[in-house]
Design a protein around this motif. Structure first.
Motif, short mmCIF file in Angstrom:
data_model
loop_
_atom_site.label_atom_id
_atom_site.label_comp_id
_atom_site.label_asym_id
_atom_site.label_seq_id
_atom_site.Cartn_x
_atom_site.Cartn_y
_atom_site.Cartn_z
N ARG A 62 17.69 28.16 -2.91
CA ARG A 62 16.50 27.36 -2.62
C ARG A 62 16.88 26.12 -1.82
NH1 ARG A 62 13.17 26.91 -8.35
NH2 ARG A 62 12.74 29.16 -8.62
N PRO A 63 16.02 25.70 -0.87
CA PRO A 63 16.34 24.47 -0.12
C PRO A 63 16.16 23.24 -1.00
CG PRO A 63 14.18 25.30 0.51
CD PRO A 63 14.79 26.35 -0.39
N ARG A 64 16.91 22.24 -0.72
CA ARG A 64 16.83 20.99 -1.48
C ARG A 64 15.50 20.29 -1.18
NH1 ARG A 64 20.91 17.41 -3.53
NH2 ARG A 64 20.06 15.29 -3.81
N PRO A 65 14.80 19.79 -2.18
CA PRO A 65 13.52 19.09 -1.93
C PRO A 65 13.74 17.87 -1.04
CG PRO A 65 13.77 19.58 -4.27
CD PRO A 65 15.09 19.89 -3.63
N LEU A 66 12.80 17.64 -0.16
CA LEU A 66 12.88 16.50 0.75
C LEU A 66 12.27 15.27 0.08
CD1 LEU A 66 11.85 18.18 4.12
CD2 LEU A 66 14.15 17.69 3.28
N PRO A 67 12.94 14.14 0.15
CA PRO A 67 12.39 12.92 -0.45
C PRO A 67 11.19 12.42 0.34
CG PRO A 67 14.36 12.39 0.78
CD PRO A 67 14.23 13.89 0.80
N PRO A 68 10.28 11.68 -0.29
CA PRO A 68 9.14 11.11 0.46
C PRO A 68 9.61 10.13 1.50
CG PRO A 68 9.26 10.17 -1.75
CD PRO A 68 10.24 11.30 -1.71
N PRO A 69 8.86 9.99 2.58
CA PRO A 69 9.32 9.11 3.67
C PRO A 69 9.40 7.66 3.20
CG PRO A 69 7.04 9.77 4.01
CD PRO A 69 7.55 10.59 2.87
N LEU A 70 10.42 6.98 3.68
CA LEU A 70 10.59 5.58 3.35
C LEU A 70 9.71 4.71 4.24
CD1 LEU A 70 14.49 5.47 2.98
CD2 LEU A 70 12.77 5.69 1.17
N PHE A 71 9.44 3.52 3.78
CA PHE A 71 8.60 2.60 4.55
C PHE A 71 9.39 2.04 5.73
CE2 PHE A 71 7.04 -1.74 5.36
CZ PHE A 71 5.73 -1.43 5.71
N ASP A 72 8.84 2.23 6.92
CA ASP A 72 9.50 1.77 8.15
C ASP A 72 8.90 0.43 8.54
OD1 ASP A 72 10.92 1.52 10.46
OD2 ASP A 72 9.86 3.11 11.55
N GLY A 73 9.42 -0.62 7.94
CA GLY A 73 8.91 -1.95 8.23
C GLY A 73 9.21 -2.40 9.64
N GLN A 74 10.37 -2.06 10.15
CA GLN A 74 10.74 -2.48 11.50
C GLN A 74 9.87 -1.80 12.55
OE1 GLN A 74 12.80 -4.88 11.99
NE2 GLN A 74 12.69 -4.85 14.24
N GLY A 75 9.62 -0.50 12.36
CA GLY A 75 8.76 0.20 13.32
C GLY A 75 7.34 -0.33 13.30
N LEU A 76 6.80 -0.61 12.09
CA LEU A 76 5.46 -1.17 11.99
C LEU A 76 5.39 -2.54 12.63
CD1 LEU A 76 2.57 -1.00 10.94
CD2 LEU A 76 3.38 -1.88 8.75
N ALA A 103 0.83 -1.21 0.00
CA ALA A 103 0.00 0.00 0.00
C ALA A 103 0.86 1.25 0.00
CB ALA A 103 -0.94 -0.01 1.21
N HIS A 104 1.97 1.23 0.73
CA HIS A 104 2.88 2.38 0.77
C HIS A 104 3.49 2.63 -0.60
CE1 HIS A 104 6.70 4.50 1.57
NE2 HIS A 104 6.01 5.12 2.51
N GLU A 105 3.86 1.57 -1.29
CA GLU A 105 4.45 1.74 -2.62
C GLU A 105 3.43 2.29 -3.61
OE1 GLU A 105 5.98 -2.03 -3.66
OE2 GLU A 105 7.69 -1.95 -2.26
N ARG A 106 2.19 1.83 -3.50
CA ARG A 106 1.17 2.37 -4.41
C ARG A 106 0.90 3.84 -4.14
NH1 ARG A 106 -1.43 -2.58 -3.12
NH2 ARG A 106 -2.78 -1.43 -1.65
N GLN A 107 0.83 4.22 -2.89
CA GLN A 107 0.54 5.61 -2.55
C GLN A 107 1.71 6.53 -2.83
OE1 GLN A 107 -0.68 5.53 1.53
NE2 GLN A 107 -2.56 4.37 1.13
N ASN A 108 2.96 6.04 -2.67
CA ASN A 108 4.14 6.88 -2.85
C ASN A 108 4.63 6.91 -4.28
OD1 ASN A 108 4.04 7.33 -0.13
ND2 ASN A 108 6.22 6.98 0.21
N GLY A 109 3.99 6.19 -5.20
CA GLY A 109 4.45 6.21 -6.59
C GLY A 109 4.39 7.60 -7.18
N GLU A 110 3.28 8.30 -6.98
CA GLU A 110 3.14 9.66 -7.52
C GLU A 110 4.05 10.64 -6.78
OE1 GLU A 110 -0.42 12.95 -8.29
OE2 GLU A 110 -0.87 10.95 -7.50
N LYS A 111 4.22 10.43 -5.46
CA LYS A 111 5.08 11.32 -4.69
C LYS A 111 6.54 11.20 -5.13
CE LYS A 111 2.16 11.28 -0.56
NZ LYS A 111 2.09 10.96 0.88
#
Length: 308
Positions: free
Chosen positions: A77-91, A13-21
């Protein structure tokens, strides 16, 4: 195993949602790099010009020559921040803690929730719900009893209680002289001006062995094809829900609890009309289905014998 499956589902689900991001981040990063290269070129050009102006400042002052204004340096200009990575260990840790606190351990009792209507219904609600309750309080229901197609009695008008039921609680003693063939119960919705028929319920003739002392209540389900649209937030009837169009069309439906039996005399003999036993059990050609009796209709083997 359950934790691994949930983590994998969350990852997909995270990969599907973060594809556009991710695509937006890559485009923003490429634009930021192009902007930074152009900015560095302007900075180097400005530095070279400033070093040449220092040697020519005396000449420019004596000859009264005005120096050209330097182009403005673009802001950084500030460098764009990458989208958050999936935290499998925390989940995985969160799921482990959740199951440790909420999952039933071996040997613990199974808890079954029970819905009760003991708590009073609050009168503080939205305006739409108040309109729905007001309209529902104006609707009454009644049941007409027909024997062999002729009306013999009817109930008093009843209203829907807080648990969604209508309590008639009436007993009708009907004296039958001729052979009974059909019992029909007509459910009506009684409004201020008109009465609308909701459904016809056909009740089988009871066996002679079914008396007041042995009979039990039977539930008969019914449904109506009426179309009802309210001016409030109620679901209505005969149309699909706008929020759940794939759920199908919801109809007005209910269940009527009835007990039909024969009365008994002082000796305990059922008060059936003359010839009733002979008509039902000796003349199966006249009333083939009724000759089976209620026990025969409920028994698949007896019903199969009659069909064959």
């Amino acid at each position: 195993r359950d934790i691994d499956e949930e983590v994998e589902e969350a990852r997909e689900a995270h990969e599907r949602q973060n594809g556009e991001k991710v695509a937006q981040y890559n485009a923003s990063l490429a634009e930021w790099k192009t902007y930074q290269r152009a900015r560095r070129r302007l900075l180097r050009h400005s530095t070279l010009q400033q070093s040449g102006e220092q040697s020519d400042v005396t000449l420019a002052t004596s000859t009264n020559v005005s120096l050209e204004s330097q182009p403005a340096i673009p802001v950084d200009r500030p460098r764009p921040l990458p989208p958050p990575l999936f935290d499998g260990q925390g989940l995985r840790q969160e799921l482990t803690e959740f199951y440790r606190e909420n999952r039933r351990q071996p040997g613990e009792p199974i808890l079954v929730p029970e819905l009760q209507f003991a708590h009073p219904i609050s009168q503080q609600c939205a305006r739409a719900e108040q309109l729905r309750r007001e309209e529902l309080s104006r609707v009454h229901f009644k049941v007409k009893v027909l024997l062999n197609g002729n009306q013999v009695s009817d109930t008093k008008e009843g209203v829907i209680s807080s648990d969604g039921s209508v309590h008639f609680e009436e007993v009708f003693n009907i004296r039958i002289v001729h052979q009974p063939q059909m019992i029909t119960l007509k459910v009506f919705e009684v409004g201020l001006l008109t009465s609308l028929l909701l459904a016809d319920i056909f009740v089988p003739i009871p066996d002679t062995q079914v008396t007041a002392s042995t009979a039990t209540c039977e539930d008969y389900q019914f449904s109506s094809n009426r179309t009802t649209l309210g001016s409030h937030t109620a679901v209505g009837s005969g149309h699909a829900l706008p929020t759940f169009p794939d759920a199908g069309i919801l109809m007005t439906s209910g269940m009527l609890r009835v007990k039909v039996c024969w009365s008994e005399d002082a000796d305990g003999t059922p008060l059936c009309p003359p010839g009733f036993r002979k008509a039902l059990f000796v003349s199966p050609h006249t009333y083939p289905v009724a000759s089976l009796g209620m026990a025969g209709v409920a028994n698949p083997l007896e019903l199969k014998k009659w069909i064959v």
